[in-house]
Write an enzyme that holds these catalytic residues in place. Sequence first.
Site, mmCIF file in Angstrom:
data_model
loop_
_atom_site.group_PDB
_atom_site.id
_atom_site.type_symbol
_atom_site.label_atom_id
_atom_site.label_comp_id
_atom_site.label_asym_id
_atom_site.label_seq_id
_atom_site.Cartn_x
_atom_site.Cartn_y
_atom_site.Cartn_z
ATOM 1 N N LEU A 1 81.767 128.296 25.389
ATOM 2 C CA LEU A 1 82.338 126.966 25.630
ATOM 3 C C LEU A 1 83.816 126.900 25.253
ATOM 4 C CD1 LEU A 1 81.812 123.984 26.423
ATOM 5 C CD2 LEU A 1 81.173 123.557 24.033
ATOM 6 N N THR A 2 84.163 127.392 24.057
ATOM 7 C CA THR A 2 85.520 127.228 23.521
ATOM 8 C C THR A 2 86.545 128.093 24.246
ATOM 9 O OG1 THR A 2 84.618 126.733 21.339
ATOM 10 C CG2 THR A 2 86.921 127.392 21.431
ATOM 11 N N GLY B 1 89.084 123.405 22.544
ATOM 12 C CA GLY B 1 88.204 123.596 21.396
ATOM 13 C C GLY B 1 87.457 122.312 21.121
ATOM 14 N N ARG C 1 77.146 132.697 -20.214
ATOM 15 C CA ARG C 1 78.545 132.883 -20.578
ATOM 16 C C ARG C 1 78.859 132.146 -21.880
ATOM 17 N NH1 ARG C 1 83.144 135.880 -20.670
ATOM 18 N NH2 ARG C 1 85.014 134.636 -20.209
ATOM 19 N N GLN D 1 80.322 119.521 -21.341
ATOM 20 C CA GLN D 1 80.106 118.420 -20.405
ATOM 21 C C GLN D 1 80.809 118.641 -19.067
ATOM 22 O OE1 GLN D 1 81.929 114.363 -20.837
ATOM 23 N NE2 GLN D 1 79.814 113.776 -21.319
ATOM 24 N N ILE E 1 83.385 127.832 -12.058
ATOM 25 C CA ILE E 1 82.513 128.024 -13.217
ATOM 26 C C ILE E 1 82.498 129.489 -13.638
ATOM 27 C CG2 ILE E 1 80.102 127.963 -13.974
ATOM 28 C CD1 ILE E 1 79.785 125.407 -12.252
ATOM 29 N N GLY F 1 87.311 134.053 -13.626
ATOM 30 C CA GLY F 1 87.834 135.275 -13.026
ATOM 31 C C GLY F 1 86.778 136.097 -12.322
ATOM 32 N N GLU G 1 80.836 124.448 15.551
ATOM 33 C CA GLU G 1 79.848 123.439 15.994
ATOM 34 C C GLU G 1 80.416 122.025 15.834
ATOM 35 O OE1 GLU G 1 77.193 123.473 17.598
ATOM 36 O OE2 GLU G 1 76.398 125.499 17.477
ATOM 37 N N GLY G 2 81.720 121.901 15.992
ATOM 38 C CA GLY G 2 82.379 120.604 15.854
ATOM 39 C C GLY G 2 82.964 120.445 14.465
#
Length: 382
Positions: A127-128, A133, A271, A282, A340, A343, A366-367
Amino acid sequence: MDFELTEEQKIIQDTAAKFAKRELEPVAAELDQTKNREILKANLRKLAELGFMGLNVDPAYGGTGAGVVSFSLAMTELGRACASTAVTTSVTNMVAEVIQVVGTEEQKQKYIPPLCSGEWAAGSFGLTETCAGSDPASMRTSAVLDGDEYVLNGGKIFITSAEYAGVFVVWAVTDKEVKKGKGITAFLVEPSFPGFIVGKDEKKMGQHASSTNELRFENCRVPKENVLGKVNDGFRIAVSELAGGRIGIGSMALGIGLAAMDCATAYAKERIQFDKPISNLQAIQWMIADNYTRLEASQLLLLRAASLKDQKKPYAKEASMAKVYATESANKACYDALQILGGYGYTADFPVERFTRDVRITSIYEGTSEIQRLIIARDLLK
């Protein structure tokens, strides 16, 4: 209101989860690094044998007939392990579905069984284009009737699974004189047709194992009986029948986001910083809580859209809502999961780095998210 899955849906979800854990997860990193098509195609054949290539396709054509809710559940579980395999499975399901909905009986008998059985590794949509697009009505690929064949000329870009697809649904302009979008026709194109060329495989940020190619049509001759649906009715097929693909991509994105947060949550418990697990902080707890809440909401939106489609009710707005929310929530989940891990999240030693690359495209193909919001707003404001 009953949120309980049926026994069949539970079995399909469980089967997909076990397959993903056993077959896909162990090779996902290797596929990402090597693009090993043989490993990918072997797993696609196994999925076909389990019935995952035609989940919403009538058993008369080789499908499972399990419905759209089952399709969504399966794509989520596959997405948890390997996005490249999941997107190939999703698109192949949608190709089979579109042929089932608008194809002739001869087309259904010829093209759907090989997709569902695994005889063909995949199906593809063409299609594209470079200038079409988010605005597919502006496509320039043309098709001119010449005797008993249409002659196609033009090109497509970003075509999923083109290297190993057994059939392509391709859109082309058949009447340039009518209003924009009104003169487009869909065709079923086989890779063996003269003048059909699969071009380069794109080098992408993520989902490396899934081929993404350009297509070229150089006087490609397509039999007249391979018109899919009615002549000049192809644009309607593109905007209406393909809405179900948004459920598939949203579900896959949900799986990627859940996998990323599962990895990050497990890491946070182990960790140690400031003499205690970072899961005691928190700031980390809120990231975990917020992301799982968004992902849970995403699944409810996806299953709502899938349920409406199963009931043959209008679902386009709901599919767009589910797609935009699920994909953006999954992107946020992967980004926070990487944060989270710190590194380590930026290294290939942990899968979160891959998840973050794989998930990014889900809010584009897909849009795009922007197009989904336009669809939603137009429905609400009409």
